[in-house]
Write a protein that holds these residues in place. Structure first.
Motif, PDB file in Angstrom:
ATOM      1  N   MET A 124      47.680  78.560  46.348  1.00 28.98           N
ATOM      2  CA  MET A 124      48.389  78.533  45.071  1.00 28.98           C
ATOM      3  C   MET A 124      49.431  77.412  45.028  1.00 28.98           C
ATOM      4  O   MET A 124      49.587  76.744  43.997  1.00 28.98           O
ATOM      5  N   THR A 179      48.696  70.567  39.532  1.00 28.32           N
ATOM      6  CA  THR A 179      48.701  70.757  38.081  1.00 28.32           C
ATOM      7  C   THR A 179      50.071  70.633  37.430  1.00 28.32           C
ATOM      8  O   THR A 179      50.165  70.181  36.288  1.00 28.32           O
ATOM      9  N   LEU A 188      47.542  74.231  44.362  1.00 26.74           N
ATOM     10  CA  LEU A 188      47.130  74.134  42.958  1.00 26.74           C
ATOM     11  C   LEU A 188      48.309  73.785  42.060  1.00 26.74           C
ATOM     12  O   LEU A 188      48.186  72.969  41.139  1.00 26.74           O
TER      13      LEU A 188
END
Length: 350
Positions: A26, A33, A29
């Motif tokens: 996570m 992003t 990611l």
């Protein structure tokens, strides 16, 4: 403080190998992003302008700025929008009185919230009396319409749901089976079908010369639909009340309705606060479906605004803004529900 932080990180993020792996995934990611998202939403964004010619590579929040009032008020006349603000203030005051735990008149405030408050808000919004200009409901829209639909539907559906839940548990076969039939039929029909029936088919069954406003028909359809779900939520709470409570009420000489009003239902409602709030949140989100029948809520207004040649192609910003508004409203309701649960847990359910 450092030791406490380490303890929290270990307990919540790295309590096991799997949790540690998922945490790292996570974080990776987010690292991929978040930077471009922040750059688009804030750093390269444009916040003011007359049309899309001012927009650049980032988000064009100038579109939101130009249409902000319309997103909240719809086509309600600008000179009359103070009435919406006043109606919202009245609703907030009644709701505050009903939610304040130390209010000695809390029960009376709840009753006024679903009786007097809708009357005052309706007079303010519709007008036509007391010198207020008449504003047809086809000019209502934006977030105002979402709130009106949610509030009016809940005020009708919750009492009806209580009656249906009691009817489903009734010892009278006719009452029980009629309640079961109503609940199962409405729970088995898609909401879109209900809205189409309320808008298209209901006028066919009305006497000649009698018409119902389209907004009223939508509220009636939503209320019957939501009442079926409210009934199941209330029934779950009633099933959580021990048999001893019914026996104690009978021992005090209380009749059926007094026992439920004074003993059974107050305890049941303490158990079903999360279920009721979840149903209201679902209803608030489902009000966006009314755009199918020609009523333009905030999502419908966004869709219309993106077709304006001056702002053509800016649907992404509009829908992100609408999503943010819905998130704030729904998350606030969720937090209130959690605070109520904690208070009930601390008080031992009393």
């Amino acid at each position: 403080m450092t030791e406490r932080l380490r303890s929290w990180i270990h307990a919540n993020l790295f309590s096991s190998r799997l949790n540690g792996f998922l945490t790292l995934v996570m974080l990776a990611l987010l690292a991929l992003t978040l930077p471009p998202l922040l750059r688009w939403a804030f750093l390269d964004a444009v916040y003011a302008g007359a049309d899309r010619s001012v927009c650049g590579a980032g988000a064009c929040w100038a579109f939101i700025d130009a249409r902000f009032d319309q997103f909240f008020y719809g086509r309600y006349a600008p000179s009359e929008r103070w009435r919406i603000n006043l109606a919202a203030l009245v609703l907030a005051l009644f709701a505050a009185g009903a939610m304040w735990p130390r209010n000695p008149r809390r029960t009376e405030c709840v009753i006024l919230l679903v009786t007097l408050c809708p009357l005052i808000a309706g007079v303010l919004l519709v007008g036509g009396v007391f010198g207020l200009k008449l504003v047809p409901t086809d000019q209502w829209g934006g977030l105002t319409l979402n709130v009106v639909l949610t509030y009016a539907t809940t005020a009708i559906a919750l009492p009806l749901g209580v009656l249906l839940a009691l009817g489903r548990r009734s010892r009278l076969p006719v009452v029980r089976w009629l309640s079961i039939g109503f609940i199962e039929i409405w729970r088995g029909v898609p909401l879109l079908t209900v809205l189409f029936m309320a808008t298209v088919m209901l006028p066919m069954f009305l006497p000649d010369g009698l018409t119902l406003d389209r907004l009223v028909r939508a509220i009636l359809g939503l209320s019957l639909f939501v009442a079926a779900y409210m009934a199941e939520v209330v029934r779950a709470g009633l099933q959580g009340i021990s048999k001893g409570q019914y026996e104690a009420a009978a021992g005090l000489g209380l009749g059926y309705w007094r026992a439920h009003r004074l003993i059974i239902l107050p305890q049941a409602f303490r158990l079903i606060v999360p279920g009721i709030v979840n149903t209201v949140i679902d209803l608030f989100k489902d009000t966006t479906l009314v755009s199918i029948i020609g009523l333009f809520d905030i999502l419908g207004i966004v869709g219309q605004s993106t077709k304006d040649p001056a702002w053509l192609g800016l649907g992404r910003e509009g829908y992100v803004f609408a999503a943010f508004v819905f998130f704030v409203c729904c998350f606030s309701l969720s937090l209130y529900s959690q605070s109520l649960e904690r208070k009930i847990a601390r008080s031992g359910g009393h």
